[in-house]
Write an enzyme that holds these catalytic residues in place. Structure first.
Site, PDB file in Angstrom:
ATOM      1  N   HIS A   1      -1.015   2.580   2.189  1.00 48.77           N
ATOM      2  CA  HIS A   1      -2.173   3.481   2.272  1.00 48.77           C
ATOM      3  C   HIS A   1      -3.385   2.708   2.751  1.00 48.77           C
ATOM      4  O   HIS A   1      -3.520   1.513   2.475  1.00 48.77           O
ATOM      5  CB  HIS A   1      -2.472   4.105   0.898  1.00 48.77           C
ATOM      6  CG  HIS A   1      -3.278   5.350   1.018  1.00 48.77           C
ATOM      7  ND1 HIS A   1      -4.646   5.351   1.054  1.00 48.77           N
ATOM      8  CD2 HIS A   1      -2.894   6.641   1.148  1.00 48.77           C
ATOM      9  CE1 HIS A   1      -5.066   6.593   1.189  1.00 48.77           C
ATOM     10  NE2 HIS A   1      -4.024   7.403   1.251  1.00 48.77           N
TER      11      HIS A   1
ATOM     12  N   ARG B   1      -0.598  10.666  -7.129  1.00 47.57           N
ATOM     13  CA  ARG B   1       0.037  11.936  -6.741  1.00 47.57           C
ATOM     14  C   ARG B   1       1.562  11.748  -6.733  1.00 47.57           C
ATOM     15  O   ARG B   1       2.319  12.642  -7.093  1.00 47.57           O
ATOM     16  CB  ARG B   1      -0.465  12.387  -5.352  1.00 47.57           C
ATOM     17  CG  ARG B   1      -1.964  12.624  -5.317  1.00 47.57           C
ATOM     18  CD  ARG B   1      -2.459  12.864  -3.891  1.00 47.57           C
ATOM     19  NE  ARG B   1      -2.240  11.708  -3.024  1.00 47.57           N
ATOM     20  CZ  ARG B   1      -2.452  11.696  -1.722  1.00 47.57           C
ATOM     21  NH1 ARG B   1      -2.897  12.785  -1.121  1.00 47.57           N
ATOM     22  NH2 ARG B   1      -2.234  10.604  -1.007  1.00 47.57           N
TER      23      ARG B   1
ATOM     24  N   ASP C   1       3.697  10.974  -0.041  1.00 46.56           N
ATOM     25  CA  ASP C   1       4.734  11.410   0.900  1.00 46.56           C
ATOM     26  C   ASP C   1       6.085  10.766   0.607  1.00 46.56           C
ATOM     27  O   ASP C   1       7.110  11.215   1.105  1.00 46.56           O
ATOM     28  CB  ASP C   1       4.305  11.083   2.340  1.00 46.56           C
ATOM     29  CG  ASP C   1       3.002  11.775   2.695  1.00 46.56           C
ATOM     30  OD1 ASP C   1       2.879  12.962   2.399  1.00 46.56           O
ATOM     31  OD2 ASP C   1       2.099  11.113   3.254  1.00 46.56           O
TER      32      ASP C   1
HETATM   33  N1  CMX Z   1       5.820  -0.065   6.461  1.00 48.56           N
HETATM   34  C1  CMX Z   1       5.755  -1.068   7.362  1.00 48.56           C
HETATM   35  N2  CMX Z   1       4.622  -1.663   7.742  1.00 48.56           N
HETATM   36  C2  CMX Z   1       3.492  -1.235   7.160  1.00 48.56           C
HETATM   37  C3  CMX Z   1       3.471  -0.232   6.187  1.00 48.56           C
HETATM   38  C4  CMX Z   1       4.699   0.383   5.858  1.00 48.56           C
HETATM   39  N3  CMX Z   1       4.792   1.399   4.985  1.00 48.56           N
HETATM   40  N4  CMX Z   1       2.217  -0.034   5.778  1.00 48.56           N
HETATM   41  C5  CMX Z   1       1.444  -0.890   6.485  1.00 48.56           C
HETATM   42  N5  CMX Z   1       2.225  -1.611   7.318  1.00 48.56           N
HETATM   43  C6  CMX Z   1       1.801  -2.587   8.315  1.00 48.56           C
HETATM   44  C7  CMX Z   1       0.911  -1.926   9.349  1.00 48.56           C
HETATM   45  O1  CMX Z   1       1.686  -1.218  10.304  1.00 48.56           O
HETATM   46  C8  CMX Z   1       0.138  -3.101   9.873  1.00 48.56           C
HETATM   47  O2  CMX Z   1       1.004  -3.784  10.742  1.00 48.56           O
HETATM   48  P1  CMX Z   1       0.437  -4.487  12.102  1.00 48.56           P
HETATM   49  O3  CMX Z   1      -0.634  -5.451  11.653  1.00 48.56           O
HETATM   50  O4  CMX Z   1       1.643  -5.149  12.675  1.00 48.56           O
HETATM   51  O5  CMX Z   1      -0.099  -3.370  12.933  1.00 48.56           O
HETATM   52  C9  CMX Z   1      -0.039  -3.979   8.630  1.00 48.56           C
HETATM   53  O6  CMX Z   1       0.988  -3.576   7.720  1.00 48.56           O
HETATM   54  C10 CMX Z   1      -1.390  -3.799   7.951  1.00 48.56           C
HETATM   55  O7  CMX Z   1      -1.573  -2.427   7.659  1.00 48.56           O
HETATM   56  P2  CMX Z   1      -2.434  -1.978   6.392  1.00 48.56           P
HETATM   57  O8  CMX Z   1      -3.808  -2.478   6.586  1.00 48.56           O
HETATM   58  O9  CMX Z   1      -1.738  -2.355   5.140  1.00 48.56           O
HETATM   59  O10 CMX Z   1      -2.331  -0.401   6.490  1.00 48.56           O
HETATM   60  P3  CMX Z   1      -3.230   0.606   7.356  1.00 48.56           P
HETATM   61  O11 CMX Z   1      -4.429   0.933   6.552  1.00 48.56           O
HETATM   62  O12 CMX Z   1      -3.432   0.096   8.730  1.00 48.56           O
HETATM   63  O13 CMX Z   1      -2.269   1.859   7.467  1.00 48.56           O
HETATM   64  C11 CMX Z   1      -0.793   3.546   6.692  1.00 48.56           C
HETATM   65  C12 CMX Z   1      -2.061   2.753   6.393  1.00 48.56           C
HETATM   66  C13 CMX Z   1      -0.652   4.623   5.657  1.00 48.56           C
HETATM   67  C14 CMX Z   1      -0.928   4.194   8.068  1.00 48.56           C
HETATM   68  C15 CMX Z   1       0.417   2.576   6.659  1.00 48.56           C
HETATM   69  O14 CMX Z   1       0.547   2.064   5.356  1.00 48.56           O
HETATM   70  C16 CMX Z   1       1.720   3.238   7.088  1.00 48.56           C
HETATM   71  O15 CMX Z   1       2.008   3.285   8.285  1.00 48.56           O
HETATM   72  N6  CMX Z   1       2.529   3.752   6.114  1.00 48.56           N
HETATM   73  C17 CMX Z   1       3.737   4.487   6.450  1.00 48.56           C
HETATM   74  C18 CMX Z   1       3.418   5.913   6.850  1.00 48.56           C
HETATM   75  C19 CMX Z   1       2.925   6.722   5.665  1.00 48.56           C
HETATM   76  O16 CMX Z   1       3.548   6.755   4.605  1.00 48.56           O
HETATM   77  N7  CMX Z   1       1.802   7.421   5.858  1.00 48.56           N
HETATM   78  C20 CMX Z   1       1.284   8.353   4.841  1.00 48.56           C
HETATM   79  C21 CMX Z   1      -0.033   7.906   4.217  1.00 48.56           C
HETATM   80  C22 CMX Z   1      -0.576   8.936   3.282  1.00 48.56           C
HETATM   81  C23 CMX Z   1      -1.026  10.183   4.014  1.00 48.56           C
HETATM   82  O17 CMX Z   1      -1.946  10.104   4.838  1.00 48.56           O
HETATM   83  O18 CMX Z   1      -0.424  11.225   3.809  1.00 48.56           O
END
Ligand code: CMX
Length: 440
Positions: A323, A332, A378
């Site tokens: 997140h 949640r 999710d």
């Molecule tokens: N799986 C794999 N890699 C992940 C990850 C996950 N669940 N969560 C973060 N990372 C990666 C990012 O892709 C990023 O990689 P790069 O530096 O290579 O681009 C790195 O870790 C740093 O990211 P972060 O600062 O921890 O996370 P962000 O704030 O950029 O992104 C989110 C947040 C939710 C988009 C990301 O955690 C993600 O892609 N999660 C999976 C999708 C998901 O479950 N989304 C739902 C979120 C809740 C909602 O909005 O409903």
């Protein structure tokens, strides 16, 4: 019950209070600096820059969502209940007004929304002209946008209504949209996955149960009490998540151009449809099913760890984990896990959810880059819906959308009430950024 529309009268008083607070905050603190902005933030998706205002809810990184200051447990305890769970529209009342409604207030609101549920024939026709293999979120956004022609806000604006009064037609439009959203969603579900029969709302049911009824997932028109409870809980949990997430901010931003709620929410829905945002619930379930298929059942922990590592090595994300704000398991998610425990739900899909909870955080921590290795909502929502025979995962984001409309509308009504200006942050080229950074 005699229909008094006390929510509208109440809003008249509240709006005056909001305006005073908003003006006083600008006049007292307008010149104070509250944050510095780093280049990494500008180039990193504006993460953590405190530049938005949202009165309806706040996400604490360690405590999660607070709806007008109330935690999920408090909301479930304090909002007037219709069964084991509160009336769904109680959360909208709270988001909108900042007050926990009395039973009478929420029941009046439920009744008032009911009389606005009738979906015009043209919306059904619009949907009937969209191929059924169109993604359900696309259908949802199209249906919402099709109703723009009815906007009282747009009509009032172009007829020259004083901008101080524009929150009133906005409230009217928002109530219409909230009333119709589950009816539209249920029809999208029926036409896409079952028959093309439009199910009329059941006026004897509350908002949450009625949505469960119209979805008619078992094709028998028998309302499953537990499924109705799940829908009530689901709609409350997803209703709002402060202002910076893609869907809420998109909606708020569009509305700042004085676009009406149909334009604004349709735009927000297009953002919610992204796999990193609301569509992660669909992605999560799809991934769980692919795990079950790959292993032909439940894998051992070791095998699952290997599978996840290969998935990450292929440059993919683990849906339902991570997140941008949270740094703990999403409350949640925990609320849904508690629901599953209380209802003694067991299935292969739920077992995988539990296994993922045990193994994924350590794997994500080991990458050294994921800031929040814990599950978000999710990661649980789809699996719970799946148990009740709502198995078409592409539809899950529409469920999320129906709920999130409550938060979006509450945020936009506030903005129109206080006269929030058009949003227009400044953008820079990379060259400008380097120049600014080297001067400091
Ligand atoms: N799986 C794999 N890699 C992940 C990850 C996950 N669940 N969560 C973060 N990372 C990666 C990012 O892709 C990023 O990689 P790069 O530096 O290579 O681009 C790195 O870790 C740093 O990211 P972060 O600062 O921890 O996370 P962000 O704030 O950029 O992104 C989110 C947040 C939710 C988009 C990301 O955690 C993600 O892609 N999660 C999976 C999708 C998901 O479950 N989304 C739902 C979120 C809740 C909602 O909005 O409903």
């Amino acid at each position: 019950m005699k229909l008094k529309v006390s929510i509208i009268e109440k809003m008249e008083e509240i709006v005056e209070k909001w305006r005073k607070e908003y003006k006083e905050t600008i006049s007292t603190y307008g010149e104070k600096v509250i944050a510095d902005v780093k280049v990494s933030q500008v180039l990193g998706g504006m993460r953590d820059i405190p530049s938005l205002v949202c009165e309806t809810s706040f996400v604490d990184p360690y405590e999660g969502i607070k709806f007008r200051g109330y935690s999920i447990d408090e909301v479930i305890k304090l909002l007037p209940k219709v069964s084991d769970f509160p009336y769904v529209l109680g959360i909208w009342y709270l988001l909108l007004t900042g007050e926990i409604p009395t039973r009478q207030e929420v029941e009046e609101l439920e009744e008032y929304i009911k009389i606005r549920e009738r979906l015009p024939e043209y919306v059904i026709e619009v949907l009937r002209n969209v191929p059924t293999n169109t993604h359900p979120m696309t259908q949802f956004a199209i249906a919402i946008l099709s109703m723009q022609r009815e906007s009282l806000f747009a009509k009032s604006y172009y007829e020259g209504m004083n901008k101080r009064d524009l929150w009133k037609p906005m409230l009217h439009d928002c109530i219409n949209l909230i009333a119709r959203a589950p009816v539209i969603a249920a029809y999208i579900y029926r036409r896409t996955y079952r028959d093309d029969v439009f199910v009329r709302p059941n006026e004897n049911l509350d908002y949450g149960a009625n949505f469960a009824y119209m979805l008619n997932v078992n094709d028998d028109f028998v309302l499953d009490k537990d499924f109705a409870d799940l829908i009530r809980l689901y709609l409350i949990l997803h209703s709002d998540h402060e202002g910076g997430n893609v869907s809420a901010h998109t909606c708020f931003n569009i509305s700042s151009a004085m676009s009406d709620i149909y334009y604004s929410v349709a735009g927000g829905m297009c953002g919610l449809a992204g796999p990193l945002h609301g569509n992660a619930s669909s992605e999560s379930l799809r991934w769980i099913l692919s795990i079950l298929k790959f292993f032909n059942g439940i894998p051992s922990k070791d095998k699952l760890v290997e599978y996840i590592q290969n998935h990450l090595a292929a440059g993919r994300v683990i849906p339902g984990f991570g997140h941008a704000v949270l740094r703990v398991t999403d409350p949640r998610y925990t609320a849904l896990a508690k629901f599953v425990e209380a209802k003694k739900i067991d299935s292969d899909v739920i077992r995988i959810v539990k296994l993922l909870y045990e193994v994924v955080p350590e794997i994500l921590k080991a990458t050294g880059k994921v800031k929040d290795p814990y599950p978000n909502v999710d990661g649980h929502s789809g699996a719970t819906l799946y148990h009740y025979n709502l198995r078409e995962h592409e539809f899950y984001t529409v469920m999320f959308g129906v709920s999130r409309i409550m938060g979006m509308t509450a945020q936009v009504i506030w903005a129109r009430a206080v006269g929030f200006p058009i949003e227009r942050p400044k953008s820079l080229t990379l060259k400008h950024i380097v120049e600014l950074a080297t001067k400091r």
